[in-house]
Design an enzyme around this catalytic site. Structure first.
Site, PDB file in Angstrom:
ATOM      1  CB  ILE A  44      -0.939   0.148   1.184  1.00  0.00           C
ATOM      2  CG1 ILE A  44      -0.132  -0.081   2.436  1.00  0.00           C
ATOM      3  CG2 ILE A  44      -2.044  -1.043   1.022  1.00  0.00           C
ATOM      4  CD1 ILE A  44      -1.157  -0.073   3.808  1.00  0.00           C
TER       5      ILE A  44
ATOM      6  CE1 TYR B 160       4.191 -10.184  13.683  1.00  0.00           C
ATOM      7  CE2 TYR B 160       5.648 -10.839  15.311  1.00  0.00           C
ATOM      8  CZ  TYR B 160       5.436 -10.690  13.823  1.00  0.00           C
ATOM      9  OH  TYR B 160       6.342 -11.203  12.853  1.00  0.00           O
TER      10      TYR B 160
ATOM     11  CE  LYS C 211       2.849 -12.821  11.122  1.00  0.00           C
ATOM     12  NZ  LYS C 211       3.108 -13.042   9.999  1.00  0.00           N
TER      13      LYS C 211
HETATM   14  N1  LIG Z   1      11.405  -9.462   9.527  1.00  0.00           N
HETATM   15  C1  LIG Z   1      11.318 -10.204  10.610  1.00  0.00           C
HETATM   16  O1  LIG Z   1      12.424 -10.095  11.574  1.00  0.00           O
HETATM   17  C2  LIG Z   1      10.378 -11.378  10.740  1.00  0.00           C
HETATM   18  C3  LIG Z   1      10.306 -12.385  11.577  1.00  0.00           C
HETATM   19  C4  LIG Z   1       9.255 -13.181  11.612  1.00  0.00           C
HETATM   20  C5  LIG Z   1       8.316 -13.169  10.923  1.00  0.00           C
HETATM   21  N2  LIG Z   1       8.153 -12.038  10.015  1.00  0.00           N
HETATM   22  C6  LIG Z   1       6.936 -11.956   9.152  1.00  0.00           C
HETATM   23  O2  LIG Z   1       7.535 -11.954   7.951  1.00  0.00           O
HETATM   24  C7  LIG Z   1       6.513 -11.203   7.120  1.00  0.00           C
HETATM   25  C8  LIG Z   1       7.364  -9.891   6.354  1.00  0.00           C
HETATM   26  O3  LIG Z   1       7.999  -9.329   7.459  1.00  0.00           O
HETATM   27  P1  LIG Z   1       8.562  -7.835   6.984  1.00  0.00           P
HETATM   28  O4  LIG Z   1       9.718  -7.720   8.184  1.00  0.00           O
HETATM   29  O5  LIG Z   1       8.908  -7.438   5.596  1.00  0.00           O
HETATM   30  O6  LIG Z   1       7.524  -6.880   7.620  1.00  0.00           O
HETATM   31  P2  LIG Z   1       7.461  -5.103   7.449  1.00  0.00           P
HETATM   32  O7  LIG Z   1       6.812  -4.738   8.630  1.00  0.00           O
HETATM   33  O8  LIG Z   1       8.871  -4.769   7.176  1.00  0.00           O
HETATM   34  O9  LIG Z   1       6.615  -5.023   6.194  1.00  0.00           O
HETATM   35  C9  LIG Z   1       5.302  -5.174   6.269  1.00  0.00           C
HETATM   36  C10 LIG Z   1       4.505  -4.295   4.967  1.00  0.00           C
HETATM   37  O10 LIG Z   1       3.018  -4.717   5.011  1.00  0.00           O
HETATM   38  C11 LIG Z   1       2.595  -3.573   4.303  1.00  0.00           C
HETATM   39  N3  LIG Z   1       1.242  -3.447   4.910  1.00  0.00           N
HETATM   40  C12 LIG Z   1       0.480  -2.956   5.943  1.00  0.00           C
HETATM   41  N4  LIG Z   1      -0.668  -2.890   6.001  1.00  0.00           N
HETATM   42  C13 LIG Z   1      -1.125  -3.263   4.718  1.00  0.00           C
HETATM   43  C14 LIG Z   1      -2.272  -3.604   4.000  1.00  0.00           C
HETATM   44  N5  LIG Z   1      -3.311  -3.356   4.736  1.00  0.00           N
HETATM   45  N6  LIG Z   1      -2.248  -4.207   2.716  1.00  0.00           N
HETATM   46  C15 LIG Z   1      -0.925  -4.685   2.120  1.00  0.00           C
HETATM   47  N7  LIG Z   1       0.043  -4.244   2.968  1.00  0.00           N
HETATM   48  C16 LIG Z   1       0.055  -3.839   3.985  1.00  0.00           C
HETATM   49  C17 LIG Z   1       3.458  -2.621   4.959  1.00  0.00           C
HETATM   50  O11 LIG Z   1       3.385  -1.284   3.948  1.00  0.00           O
HETATM   51  C18 LIG Z   1       4.918  -3.169   5.036  1.00  0.00           C
HETATM   52  O12 LIG Z   1       5.429  -2.791   3.559  1.00  0.00           O
HETATM   53  C19 LIG Z   1       5.542 -10.697   8.212  1.00  0.00           C
HETATM   54  O13 LIG Z   1       4.513 -11.305   8.077  1.00  0.00           O
HETATM   55  C20 LIG Z   1       6.237 -10.759   9.418  1.00  0.00           C
HETATM   56  O14 LIG Z   1       5.305 -10.969  10.323  1.00  0.00           O
HETATM   57  C21 LIG Z   1       9.433 -11.184   9.890  1.00  0.00           C
HETATM   58  C1  LIG Z   2      10.488 -11.690  15.525  1.00  0.00           C
HETATM   59  C2  LIG Z   2       9.752 -10.890  14.273  1.00  0.00           C
HETATM   60  O1  LIG Z   2       8.521 -11.630  14.093  1.00  0.00           O
HETATM   61  C3  LIG Z   2       9.868  -9.654  14.377  1.00  0.00           C
HETATM   62  N1  LIG Z   2      11.225  -9.100  13.714  1.00  0.00           N
HETATM   63  C4  LIG Z   2       9.629  -8.725  15.528  1.00  0.00           C
HETATM   64  O2  LIG Z   2      10.457  -8.482  16.272  1.00  0.00           O
HETATM   65  O3  LIG Z   2       8.217  -8.727  15.710  1.00  0.00           O
END
Ligand SMILES: NC(=O)c1ccc[n+]([C@@H]2O[C@H](COP(=O)([O-])OP(=O)(O)OC[C@H]3O[C@@H](n4cnc5c(N)ncnc54)[C@H](O)[C@@H]3O)[C@@H](O)[C@H]2O)c1
Ligand SMILES: C[C@@H](O)[C@H](N)C(=O)O
Length: 342
Positions: free
Chosen positions: A88, A194, A198
């Site tokens: 978005i 969160y 999940k």
């Molecule tokens: N990065 C980590 O350390 C980590 C660890 C565990 C799990 N995850 C999971 O991996 C996935 C990706 O993580 P990330 O770090 O890239 O997250 P992030 O927070 O960097 O990015 C999330 C994206 O979702 C978008 N978003 C928010 N609302 C929205 C909507 N209504 N419609 C469409 N998009 C929308 C945001 O604009 C953002 O770009 C997530 O589901 C997260 O829970 C990430």
């Molecule tokens: C662990 C993972 O889900 C994310 N980087 C957080 O800290 O929320």
């Protein structure tokens, strides 16, 4: 799942990236990757796709920390035009010009359906989410995006016979989760919106699999460390920020206590694991959700490792009570799980 597990190697990999560009680091040829520790650019084993049978992939929330890197990796494997990034937010120039990008709000079911139909999508990678710290700061929005949005995704995927990948997290565990080690299947009573959202995603995906035959796949990611993409508001963000601050100012203020040990993984390993699970033959999956692991460390240990390359680094601690509380739960759930399993 092959993963790089040492903090030392991860610190070198981050500091050697073009974005961090730290000169004080050992040359890449001295690092000594094992043959299985390939980078995200490598073409690894499993399925190979011909032009005719390649998947058509949509990534939601693709402008966050992980989506752009995953798109790059998948485009190398399936072709540039077969992987569509969506979000978005407005994409930066380099992302917009690197391959297909489309606006998609996961809360808009009809818009999502139109994108899937018009682009003949076959695989959906659902990255949109509010992470742990920003989720606690705005619970109604986190509930909408992480739960209502997920329902839209599940329905679209089931309706159109898509393969669906939704990442879960170490935040899906809680203080009562068993440890030493934490199994894939165990008590999960997280205390953040969160984490709750999940666990809900894991269970709903599994339910849709058994009820409607949905090809749902899920990995519980640890905190992910990347050099050229910024984290979006999680508890593990400090482990990325420290590199940038160390290089820019030589000073880092950490919002977690020095001994807060959390499971972490380098982004290349996370993305490679994701592709391996995505491409795995259906009959090889015995569950819908798996833990993945790499290493665990605390802020003090990470600072010591970074100082080996940037000896002047100063670290101060200004603990954020909310993030610390979330981090404690992730620790309780996973303290022993991520060591030496390979
Ligand atoms: N990065 C980590 O350390 C980590 C660890 C565990 C799990 N995850 C999971 O991996 C996935 C990706 O993580 P990330 O770090 O890239 O997250 P992030 O927070 O960097 O990015 C999330 C994206 O979702 C978008 N978003 C928010 N609302 C929205 C909507 N209504 N419609 C469409 N998009 C929308 C945001 O604009 C953002 O770009 C997530 O589901 C997260 O829970 C990430
Ligand atoms: C662990 C993972 O889900 C994310 N980087 C957080 O800290 O929320």
């Amino acid at each position: 799942m092959p993963v790089v597990r040492t903090l030392t190697r991860t610190v070198k990999r981050v500091l050697q990236s073009p974005v961090c560009g730290c000169q004080a680091v050992t040359s890449v040829r001295f690092i000594g990757f094992s043959p299985r520790q390939v980078t995200s650019d490598a073409s690894f084993h499993s399925v190979s796709f011909s032009e005719a049978d390649h998947p058509r992939v949509l990534i939601t929330g693709g402008l966050g920390q992980l989506g752009v890197g995953l798109a790059k990796l998948l485009r190398k494997r399936y072709g540039n035009n077969n992987v569509i990034l969506s979000d978005i937010r407005k994409p930066p120039d380099h992302v917009f010009h690197s391959g297909p990008f489309i606006y998609s709000d996961i809360l808009d079911y009809k818009n999502l359906r139109e994108i899937v139909v018009n682009n003949r999508i076959t695989w959906l990678i659902h990255y949109s989410a509010l992470l742990s710290a920003v989720g606690e700061a705005n619970v109604p929005l986190a509930r909408a995006v992480n739960i209502t949005g997920l329902h839209n995704i599940l329905d679209i995927a089931a309706e159109h016979g898509l393969r669906l990948f939704v990442p879960s997290t170490i935040g899906a565990f809680g203080p009562t989760s068993p440890r030493n080690p934490t199994p894939d299947l165990c008590i999960q009573r997280p205390r953040t919106i969160y984490g709750v959202s999940k666990v809900h995603a894991e269970l709903m995906g599994e339910y849709y699999h058994y009820r409607y035959g949905l090809d749902f796949r899920c990995l519980r990611y640890p905190g992910i460390i990347s050099a050229d993409s910024q984290p979006g508001g999680g508890t593990t963000d400090y482990a990325v920020q420290i590199f940038h601050d160390a290089i820019k100012s030589g000073r880092f203020v950490c919002n977690l206590k020095p001994d807060t040990r959390l499971p972490m993984m380098y982004i290349d390993d996370c993305l490679r694991a994701t592709v391996e699970v995505l491409e795995a033959p259906a009959e090889s999956l015995t569950m819908r959700t798996y833990n993945i692991n790499a290493m665990s460390f605390n802020p003090e240990e990470l600072a010591q490792e970074v100082r080996k390359h940037l000896p002047e680094l100063e670290v101060a601690y200004d603990v954020d009570a909310v993030r610390q509380a979330i981090g404690e739960y992730m620790v309780y759930g996973n303290r022993y799980n991520y060591w030496n399993l390979l």
